[in-house]
Design an enzyme around this catalytic site. Structure first.
Site, PDB file in Angstrom:
ATOM      1  N   ASP A   1      -6.546-103.435 -45.345  1.00 30.00           N
ATOM      2  CA  ASP A   1      -6.462-104.260 -46.540  1.00 30.00           C
ATOM      3  C   ASP A   1      -6.812-105.686 -46.135  1.00 30.00           C
ATOM      4  O   ASP A   1      -6.823-106.021 -44.948  1.00 30.00           O
ATOM      5  CB  ASP A   1      -5.034-104.212 -47.095  1.00 30.00           C
ATOM      6  CG  ASP A   1      -4.858-105.071 -48.336  1.00 30.00           C
ATOM      7  OD1 ASP A   1      -5.692-104.960 -49.244  1.00 30.00           O
ATOM      8  OD2 ASP A   1      -3.900-105.863 -48.394  1.00 30.00           O
ATOM      9  N   SER A   2      -7.068-106.541 -47.131  1.00 30.14           N
ATOM     10  CA  SER A   2      -7.334-107.947 -46.844  1.00 30.14           C
ATOM     11  C   SER A   2      -6.116-108.649 -46.264  1.00 30.14           C
ATOM     12  O   SER A   2      -6.245-109.679 -45.628  1.00 30.14           O
ATOM     13  CB  SER A   2      -7.753-108.653 -48.128  1.00 30.14           C
ATOM     14  OG  SER A   2      -6.737-108.528 -49.095  1.00 30.14           O
TER      15      SER A   2
ATOM     16  N   CYS B   1      -7.523-101.765 -50.114  1.00 28.29           N
ATOM     17  CA  CYS B   1      -7.825-102.967 -50.894  1.00 28.29           C
ATOM     18  C   CYS B   1      -8.791-102.600 -52.016  1.00 28.29           C
ATOM     19  O   CYS B   1      -9.844-102.002 -51.775  1.00 28.29           O
ATOM     20  CB  CYS B   1      -8.465-103.991 -49.956  1.00 28.29           C
ATOM     21  SG  CYS B   1      -9.159-105.433 -50.766  1.00 28.29           S
TER      22      CYS B   1
ATOM     23  N   GLU C   1       2.820-113.853 -53.665  1.00 27.23           N
ATOM     24  CA  GLU C   1       3.006-114.340 -52.290  1.00 27.23           C
ATOM     25  C   GLU C   1       3.979-115.516 -52.222  1.00 27.23           C
ATOM     26  O   GLU C   1       4.599-115.750 -51.196  1.00 27.23           O
ATOM     27  CB  GLU C   1       1.648-114.684 -51.670  1.00 27.23           C
ATOM     28  CG  GLU C   1       0.780-113.432 -51.592  1.00 27.23           C
ATOM     29  CD  GLU C   1      -0.187-113.377 -50.442  1.00 27.23           C
ATOM     30  OE1 GLU C   1      -0.620-114.433 -49.978  1.00 27.23           O
ATOM     31  OE2 GLU C   1      -0.512-112.244 -50.013  1.00 27.23           O
TER      32      GLU C   1
ATOM     33  N   CYS D   1      -4.929-103.999 -58.110  1.00 26.65           N
ATOM     34  CA  CYS D   1      -4.802-104.850 -56.929  1.00 26.65           C
ATOM     35  C   CYS D   1      -3.468-104.488 -56.289  1.00 26.65           C
ATOM     36  O   CYS D   1      -2.463-104.324 -56.999  1.00 26.65           O
ATOM     37  CB  CYS D   1      -4.834-106.324 -57.328  1.00 26.65           C
ATOM     38  SG  CYS D   1      -4.375-107.444 -55.983  1.00 26.65           S
TER      39      CYS D   1
ATOM     40  N   HIS E   1      -1.238-105.971 -54.814  1.00 29.24           N
ATOM     41  CA  HIS E   1      -0.062-106.840 -55.012  1.00 29.24           C
ATOM     42  C   HIS E   1       0.652-106.558 -56.339  1.00 29.24           C
ATOM     43  O   HIS E   1       1.826-106.878 -56.491  1.00 29.24           O
ATOM     44  CB  HIS E   1      -0.481-108.311 -55.026  1.00 29.24           C
ATOM     45  CG  HIS E   1      -0.686-108.916 -53.665  1.00 29.24           C
ATOM     46  ND1 HIS E   1      -1.736-108.578 -52.868  1.00 29.24           N
ATOM     47  CD2 HIS E   1       0.027-109.835 -52.958  1.00 29.24           C
ATOM     48  CE1 HIS E   1      -1.671-109.285 -51.736  1.00 29.24           C
ATOM     49  NE2 HIS E   1      -0.608-110.045 -51.765  1.00 29.24           N
TER      50      HIS E   1
END
Lengths: 292, 292
Positions: A31-32, A94, A173, A205, A207
């Protein structure tokens, strides 16, 4: 001499392929950054015997606002690194990298690669009743139109409405998982989708599952939220079963267990990982992805 | 043969140094992305005869949450690239890179390098009346303590209160320059600084001048907002004058004018650049910084 060298190199290539095809070999997931750990969590839950080698590209995160060329180059470097770990299959956790790089990378390597987009799209098609599917994701994933293109091939009558939500990742985040600011931003991003009466919404996504409650509050009970992580783990399990690559033996921790690599800030990653995964990860090591 | 090669290499080195020391040579400016254009704007205003070669590391943006090692490695690659453009001096327009990488890079190259931190700190010391100085910046810049360390050396009696504001950059990049959400986030970040009665506040990230009005509204008229870009351009002008390196001849546009390089997404960069700089930039070219 040259012949000798070639023979050796062929032998070493065939060794690699053979070792990659062992059921005991690990699964590579990348993933990124940290978001892909929501996919790891789901793999651990559904196929707990599998060892995972995770790579989070924390030195170049985020991918969501970068170009196809750049995201593909980064993904290729990470795949090269994961191959050095003799993985038996690779999961692109991702969405942006799945959207931009999956097709090219699939053709370049001889082990299966799966992304999160197709499993997510399939689940949304199964969930919809009125044929109106929403997708929320990074600017890159939305611009790629990957979800709508794939849904069109499996459900030509469905209509897909995409919406980029660039502030969701920084809000997650920053830890504002339940917060009036996140509520307000979610209302702005999602009102259009609600007004257009979608009945299933892909959390496109990694997140976004972490602010699932906020998204649910705005969208209401009638809309099914689709988390591609769940479907990806299910497809991975099927794929391994078909190829007799499922690991039957329970794995231990430590050297025998999972491995976590990042391109920057290993300590910060560990803190976040420990808050997402059920048990503490032992350590994360730093790898410079630019060199692969 | 070896001697011949060495002589050639020395000759080519001395050529480089000489050409870098010409008043007509350009100034290299770099940043993690687009934010450094606020510094470019100020340089263009104060020393309009200078040609600028700008590099924005849009493929690896942001730097603010990455480690010292990674930010220094990236900065070194960019400096190597800028040297190929025969710049006479380098301005690190990024606060995080100034904080982490300036000292090391200064020792590695033979042309002057200036960052935005020292000029900003000096201006804040001149502005304060009660000796209480606030700094807002990325997590990296705040963690480095660079502003407080430098202020301590020039004003030992001053007290410095730092605050990381990680959401400001994504809010600016999302275009929410005047918005209730940005107001609310600014209130949360800045209330502590206001309560501790600072009377000057360093805008320690190049994006922050773009939400100056919002910050001013929260802090009130009594607090002087310090934009390091202004002071950096002033120091740059002084430095060039001292070394007789100021360019006296007005520059043209096109080939003779400024050059803009990015590591990703040149078109998106151009749009943002044109909204910040007074006149349209002609084009931005893509360079892979990893190769330097």
């Amino acid at each position: 001499m040259v012949q000798q060298f070639m023979a050796l190199s062929q032998w070493s290539n065939s060794m690699k392929t053979e070792s990659a095809a062992q059921p005991g070999a690990p699964i590579g997931v990348f993933d990124s950054g940290v978001g892909g750990l929501t996919v790891v969590r789901e793999i651990m839950r559904q196929i707990p015997n599998e060892r995972i080698v995770y790579f989070g590209d924390t030195a170049r995160v985020p991918y969501g606002n970068k170009s196809r060329e750049t995201v593909t180059r980064y993904s290729r470097q990470i795949v090269h690194f994961l191959r050095t770990q003799n993985v038996k299959t690779i999961v692109i956790a991702c969405n942006t990298a799945s959207a931009y790089a999956l097709e090219e990378l699939e053709q370049e390597i001889d082990i299966p690669v799966i992304g999160v987009v197709k499993p997510g799209a399939k689940a949304a098609v199964e969930a919809t009743r009125n044929g109106k599917i929403g997708v929320i994701a990074t600017a890159g994933t939305i611009a790629s139109k990957i979800y709508s293109q794939y849904i069109e091939t499996i459900a030509p009558d469905a209509s897909v409405i995409g919406k980029a939500c660039p502030l969701f990742v920084p809000l997650v985040e920053e830890g504002l998982l339940q917060d009036p600011v996140t509520d307000e931003i979610a209302r702005r991003y999602l009102t259009e989708l609600k007004d257009r009466q979608i009945d299933s919404l892909i959390l496109g996504c990694t997140h976004y599952p972490l602010i699932r409650d906020t998204i649910e509050k705005v969208m209401g009970d009638e809309v099914t939220l689709v988390n591609p992580a769940y479907e990806t783990a299910r497809e991975l399990k099927e794929l391994l079963a078909e190829r007799s690559l499922l690991n039957e033996k329970p794995i231990g921790l430590g050297e025998d267990g999972h491995s976590f690599y990042v391109s920057d800030a290993a300590e910060k990653f560990q803190v976040f990982a420990n808050s997402i995964l059920k048990y503490g990860i032992l350590s994360a090591k730093i790898v410079n992805a630019e060199k692969y």
